[in-house]
Motif scaffolding. Structure first.
Motif, PDB file in Angstrom:
ATOM      1  N   ILE A 189      25.530 -52.217  -6.759  1.00 39.71           N
ATOM      2  CA  ILE A 189      25.743 -51.304  -8.211  1.00 39.71           C
ATOM      3  C   ILE A 189      24.015 -51.656  -8.518  1.00 39.71           C
ATOM      4  N   VAL A 190      23.034 -52.621  -8.740  1.00 38.36           N
ATOM      5  CA  VAL A 190      22.319 -51.779  -9.734  1.00 38.36           C
ATOM      6  C   VAL A 190      21.301 -50.298  -8.730  1.00 38.36           C
ATOM      7  N   MET A 191      21.057 -50.597  -7.211  1.00 41.02           N
ATOM      8  CA  MET A 191      20.711 -49.794  -6.957  1.00 41.02           C
ATOM      9  C   MET A 191      21.097 -48.757  -6.945  1.00 41.02           C
ATOM     10  N   CYS A 192      22.193 -48.917  -6.641  1.00 41.75           N
ATOM     11  CA  CYS A 192      23.008 -47.232  -6.717  1.00 41.75           C
ATOM     12  C   CYS A 192      23.044 -46.525  -8.258  1.00 41.75           C
ATOM     13  N   GLU A 193      22.850 -47.106  -9.106  1.00 40.70           N
ATOM     14  CA  GLU A 193      23.140 -46.928 -10.244  1.00 40.70           C
ATOM     15  C   GLU A 193      21.054 -46.522 -11.070  1.00 40.70           C
ATOM     16  N   SER A 194      20.746 -47.248 -10.914  1.00 36.28           N
ATOM     17  CA  SER A 194      19.578 -46.085 -10.960  1.00 36.28           C
ATOM     18  C   SER A 194      17.727 -46.265 -10.085  1.00 36.28           C
ATOM     19  N   ASN A 195      18.364 -47.312  -8.631  1.00 36.75           N
ATOM     20  CA  ASN A 195      17.443 -47.740  -7.842  1.00 36.75           C
ATOM     21  C   ASN A 195      16.394 -49.024  -8.892  1.00 36.75           C
ATOM     22  N   CYS A 196      16.940 -49.360  -9.398  1.00 35.30           N
ATOM     23  CA  CYS A 196      16.387 -50.694 -10.346  1.00 35.30           C
ATOM     24  C   CYS A 196      15.155 -50.627 -11.689  1.00 35.30           C
ATOM     25  N   ASN A 197      15.459 -48.925 -11.346  1.00 39.32           N
ATOM     26  CA  ASN A 197      14.397 -48.042 -12.808  1.00 39.32           C
ATOM     27  C   ASN A 197      14.845 -48.427 -14.162  1.00 39.32           C
ATOM     28  N   LEU A 198      13.837 -48.896 -14.737  1.00 37.85           N
ATOM     29  CA  LEU A 198      14.359 -49.787 -16.085  1.00 37.85           C
ATOM     30  C   LEU A 198      14.985 -48.311 -17.373  1.00 37.85           C
ATOM     31  N   THR A 199      13.712 -46.917 -16.935  1.00 39.79           N
ATOM     32  CA  THR A 199      13.949 -45.757 -18.096  1.00 39.79           C
ATOM     33  C   THR A 199      14.776 -44.590 -16.978  1.00 39.79           C
ATOM     34  N   ALA A 200      15.364 -44.949 -15.987  1.00 44.32           N
ATOM     35  CA  ALA A 200      16.262 -43.811 -15.717  1.00 44.32           C
ATOM     36  C   ALA A 200      17.260 -43.064 -16.539  1.00 44.32           C
ATOM     37  N   GLN A 201      17.387 -42.061 -16.836  1.00 48.92           N
ATOM     38  CA  GLN A 201      18.462 -41.261 -17.683  1.00 48.92           C
ATOM     39  C   GLN A 201      19.787 -40.185 -16.827  1.00 48.92           C
ATOM     40  N   ASN A 202      20.570 -40.201 -17.335  1.00 48.80           N
ATOM     41  CA  ASN A 202      21.671 -40.121 -15.618  1.00 48.80           C
ATOM     42  C   ASN A 202      21.709 -38.787 -17.497  1.00 48.80           C
ATOM     43  N   PRO A 203      21.307 -37.481 -15.745  1.00 47.38           N
ATOM     44  CA  PRO A 203      21.247 -36.739 -16.755  1.00 47.38           C
ATOM     45  C   PRO A 203      22.811 -35.537 -17.087  1.00 47.38           C
ATOM     46  N   SER A 204      24.005 -36.135 -16.839  1.00 48.72           N
ATOM     47  CA  SER A 204      24.280 -35.553 -17.581  1.00 48.72           C
ATOM     48  C   SER A 204      25.990 -36.568 -18.372  1.00 48.72           C
ATOM     49  N   SER A 205      25.468 -37.960 -18.915  1.00 46.28           N
ATOM     50  CA  SER A 205      25.670 -38.122 -20.256  1.00 46.28           C
ATOM     51  C   SER A 205      24.758 -38.919 -20.396  1.00 46.28           C
ATOM     52  N   THR A 206      24.972 -40.140 -21.714  1.00 46.00           N
ATOM     53  CA  THR A 206      24.388 -40.613 -22.327  1.00 46.00           C
ATOM     54  C   THR A 206      23.751 -42.001 -21.406  1.00 46.00           C
ATOM     55  N   ALA A 207      24.291 -42.174 -20.145  1.00 49.67           N
ATOM     56  CA  ALA A 207      24.056 -43.697 -19.554  1.00 49.67           C
ATOM     57  C   ALA A 207      22.493 -43.521 -19.440  1.00 49.67           C
ATOM     58  N   SER A 208      21.859 -44.637 -19.384  1.00 49.04           N
ATOM     59  CA  SER A 208      20.617 -44.741 -19.063  1.00 49.04           C
ATOM     60  C   SER A 208      20.026 -46.266 -18.659  1.00 49.04           C
ATOM     61  N   GLY A 209      18.850 -46.704 -18.500  1.00 48.34           N
ATOM     62  CA  GLY A 209      18.399 -48.107 -17.811  1.00 48.34           C
ATOM     63  C   GLY A 209      18.669 -48.231 -16.787  1.00 48.34           C
ATOM     64  N   LYS A 210      18.618 -50.081 -16.208  1.00 49.81           N
ATOM     65  CA  LYS A 210      18.536 -50.620 -14.833  1.00 49.81           C
ATOM     66  C   LYS A 210      19.936 -50.580 -14.429  1.00 49.81           C
ATOM     67  N   TYR A 211      20.973 -50.377 -15.675  1.00 51.48           N
ATOM     68  CA  TYR A 211      21.996 -50.485 -15.283  1.00 51.48           C
ATOM     69  C   TYR A 211      22.871 -49.413 -15.233  1.00 51.48           C
ATOM     70  N   GLN A 212      22.535 -48.216 -16.465  1.00 45.43           N
ATOM     71  CA  GLN A 212      22.813 -47.331 -16.626  1.00 45.43           C
ATOM     72  C   GLN A 212      23.901 -47.310 -17.427  1.00 45.43           C
ATOM     73  N   ILE A 213      23.684 -48.068 -18.974  1.00 47.32           N
ATOM     74  CA  ILE A 213      24.713 -48.320 -20.005  1.00 47.32           C
ATOM     75  C   ILE A 213      25.191 -47.286 -20.335  1.00 47.32           C
ATOM     76  N   LEU A 214      26.523 -46.691 -21.022  1.00 46.77           N
ATOM     77  CA  LEU A 214      25.836 -45.266 -21.797  1.00 46.77           C
ATOM     78  C   LEU A 214      26.065 -45.996 -23.216  1.00 46.77           C
ATOM     79  N   ASP A 215      25.512 -45.611 -23.793  1.00 49.14           N
ATOM     80  CA  ASP A 215      25.207 -45.279 -25.284  1.00 49.14           C
ATOM     81  C   ASP A 215      26.171 -45.956 -26.277  1.00 49.14           C
ATOM     82  N   SER A 216      27.209 -45.117 -26.022  1.00 53.00           N
ATOM     83  CA  SER A 216      28.658 -46.161 -26.624  1.00 53.00           C
ATOM     84  C   SER A 216      28.878 -47.693 -26.582  1.00 53.00           C
ATOM     85  N   THR A 217      28.853 -48.057 -25.674  1.00 60.56           N
ATOM     86  CA  THR A 217      28.589 -48.399 -24.807  1.00 60.56           C
ATOM     87  C   THR A 217      27.647 -50.269 -25.694  1.00 60.56           C
TER      88      THR A 217
END
Length: 73
Positions: A6-34
């Motif tokens: 799941i972590v590899m799918c979400e961000s490839n373990c990139n701590l600063t990853a940013q989803n281009p179409s939502s507010t999800a970010s970080g290693k686990y692609q957690i939405l800002d609202s969450t």
């Protein structure tokens, strides 16, 4: 622990990853609202790895893989 696949799918373990179409970010692609200012950081991608791991573990404990449904959760 959260499955590595799941972590590899979400961000490839990139701590600063940013989803281009939502507010999800970080290693686990957690939405800002969450993320909700967890640990004093506005977004998951702004937090150090240990804080991201801690918040993701809380989510996993309470909701299982549901927050990561897009990656087979």
């Amino acid at each position: 622990p959260i499955p590595v696949a799941i972590v590899m799918c979400e961000s490839n373990c990139n701590l600063t990853a940013q989803n281009p179409s939502s507010t999800a970010s970080g290693k686990y692609q957690i939405l800002d609202s969450t993320w909700n200012g967890y640990g004093g950081y506005a977004r998951a991608a702004d937090a150090p790895e240990w804080v991201q791991n801690e918040r993701a573990a809380q989510l996993y404990e309470s909701r299982g893989t549901q927050p990561w449904a897009a990656c087979g959760g």
